[in-house]
Design an enzyme around this catalytic site. Structure first.
Site, PDB file in Angstrom:
ATOM      1  N   GLY A  78       0.820  -1.211   0.000  1.00  0.00           N
ATOM      2  CA  GLY A  78       0.000   0.000   0.000  1.00  0.00           C
ATOM      3  C   GLY A  78       0.849   1.253   0.000  1.00  0.00           C
ATOM      4  O   GLY A  78       2.079   1.209   0.046  1.00  0.00           O
ATOM      5  N   THR A  81      -0.827   6.142   4.731  1.00  0.00           N
ATOM      6  CA  THR A  81      -2.052   6.167   5.516  1.00  0.00           C
ATOM      7  C   THR A  81      -1.772   6.724   6.900  1.00  0.00           C
ATOM      8  O   THR A  81      -0.608   6.908   7.295  1.00  0.00           O
ATOM      9  CB  THR A  81      -2.697   4.773   5.624  1.00  0.00           C
ATOM     10  N   TYR A  82      -2.844   6.995   7.614  1.00  0.00           N
ATOM     11  CA  TYR A  82      -2.753   7.544   8.977  1.00  0.00           C
ATOM     12  C   TYR A  82      -3.402   6.577   9.947  1.00  0.00           C
ATOM     13  O   TYR A  82      -4.440   5.977   9.649  1.00  0.00           O
ATOM     14  CB  TYR A  82      -3.477   8.897   9.041  1.00  0.00           C
ATOM     15  N   ILE A 144      -6.522  -1.077   4.000  1.00  0.00           N
ATOM     16  CA  ILE A 144      -5.965  -2.429   4.041  1.00  0.00           C
ATOM     17  C   ILE A 144      -4.514  -2.361   3.570  1.00  0.00           C
ATOM     18  O   ILE A 144      -4.225  -1.760   2.533  1.00  0.00           O
ATOM     19  CB  ILE A 144      -6.727  -3.407   3.114  1.00  0.00           C
ATOM     20  N   GLY A 156      -2.536  -5.440   8.331  1.00  0.00           N
ATOM     21  CA  GLY A 156      -3.938  -5.828   8.215  1.00  0.00           C
ATOM     22  C   GLY A 156      -4.840  -4.685   7.823  1.00  0.00           C
ATOM     23  O   GLY A 156      -4.676  -4.091   6.756  1.00  0.00           O
ATOM     24  N   CYS A 174      -3.826   6.890   0.835  1.00  0.00           N
ATOM     25  CA  CYS A 174      -3.529   5.753  -0.045  1.00  0.00           C
ATOM     26  C   CYS A 174      -3.005   6.182  -1.408  1.00  0.00           C
ATOM     27  O   CYS A 174      -3.048   5.415  -2.374  1.00  0.00           O
ATOM     28  CB  CYS A 174      -4.749   4.844  -0.192  1.00  0.00           C
TER      29      CYS A 174
END
Length: 370
Positions: A78, A81-82, A144, A156, A174
């Site tokens: 990925g 993200t936060y 994800i 996860g 993302c």
């Protein structure tokens, strides 16, 4: 059906989260433990996955730091993200069996668990083409990102319950411009209880992945007491046989003892200070290295730690317990951050510093008079 140990953890620093995953993955690869499902909340952190674009971090470092957010490059898939309080993070440590050794199928199955969970709350969630995660409309509600090593999974999902959505403004979530982020609280006008959401995720998880769940309690119940004089904090140095590192007052909660009573007892036993420590709104979880408790490498010791503080500025000399500590010293907060070893100690110090700053009168000087 394979067994699944479910652990409902509390606040976890990102460093501790990575360390516990690495340990669990190694043990699962050796078939030394059962499959695991960890639930937790991270302290505020922005992470960049393998192959992610650093240009998707939109805010300069000083703004990120001022908000109390850390930044890490990580081993998961990925982009960026936060994670932060109010977000339910799930880390499955699964050994994928024959017929399930497919990364795409695993990620799709994780998405299915979240989609079914949200449907139970009347939220119409879905996948979005080739964009991984779970969406409602054009807004992402769950991220994800996974890693698979020798067919054992880690990292996860992260489901937004009551997450501070402002913090997503610091990134291109993302790596997808033009998309938004939402939460269960925003969609429902209020988030359901955390444990209820966990229960529903477990129910769908064991169906999708064909596992038999078993709730596991923390093996150790601890307290941490931050002793301060209104400006400085007290740290104790462990004896050489106990690691020779600096830390606040810490100790176990004895059977039948409340956390508050344990904090008061440990405070006196380790420093000689009398008083009633006040709670800090912080409860942390971490995995203790088995060598610290004289156990086998395959034994797991998850700690549940409750934080307190006490102003001992007028209590006189500090008398450390020589069986555990060989020195006690007062530190300014910047000095303490440079001295401590564990990230959970840092998190507690930051919470204390915030409490002291919020409670200090506007006219209080920041200079300590020796």
């Amino acid at each position: 059906m394979r067994a699944l140990d479910v652990r409902r953890l509390h606040r976890v620093t990102y460093e501790n989260g990575m360390a516990m995953q690495e340990r669990l993955v190694a043990l699962r690869q050796k078939e030394a433990i059962a499959d695991q499902l960890l639930f937790l909340e991270h302290t505020p952190v922005i992470t960049l996955g393998r192959g992610g674009d650093s240009a998707n971090l939109l805010a300069p470092a000083e703004i990120i730091a001022r908000e109390g957010i850390r930044f890490f490059e990580t081993t998961r898939g990925g982009d960026i993200t936060y994670h932060g309080p109010g977000q339910l993070v799930g880390y499955p440590i699964l050994h994928l069996g024959e017929g399930r050794r497919d990364v795409r199928k695993f990620v799709t199955a994780l998405e299915e668990v979240i989609i079914r969970t949200l449907a139970g709350y009347g939220i119409d969630a879905h996948r979005a083409g080739g964009n991984r995660g779970v969406w409602t409309g054009n807004q992402k509600i769950a991220a994800i990102g996974v890693r698979i090593a020798r067919w054992v999974t880690s990292h996860g999902f992260a489901l937004n319950l009551t997450t501070d959505l402002r913090h997503f403004d610091f990134i291109t979530p993302c790596g997808l411009p033009g998309t938004g982020v939402t939460s269960m609280e925003k969609l429902l006008g209020g988030a359901p209880p955390l444990q209820e959401v966990q229960d529903r995720i477990i129910s769908h998880f064991v169906t999708v992945f064909e596992r038999q769940p078993l709730d596991r309690e923390h093996e150790l119940q601890l307290v941490k007491v931050l002793v301060h004089d209104g400006i400085r904090v007290l740290l104790l140095r462990r004896t050489a046989t106990r690691g020779a590192f600096w830390q606040p007052v810490t100790g176990r909660i004895e059977a039948g003892e409340s956390a508050a009573a344990a904090a008061q007892r440990e405070l006196f036993e380790e420093t000689g200070v009398t008083g009633s420590p006040a709670p800090i709104p912080l409860r942390q979880s971490f995995l203790i290295d088995s060598s610290f408790v004289g156990a086998a490498d395959t034994d797991l010791f998850f700690a549940d730690e409750t934080a307190f503080h006490v102003n001992a500025g007028v209590e006189g000399a500090i008398r450390p317990n020589p069986e555990e500590h060989d020195e006690a010293r007062w530190f300014t907060f910047p000095e303490a951050y440079e001295t401590i070893r564990w990230s959970d100690d840092r998190e507690a110090l930051e919470q204390l510093e915030r409490l002291m700053r919020e409670s200090a009168p506007a006219t209080t000087s920041n200079r300590h008079d020796e």
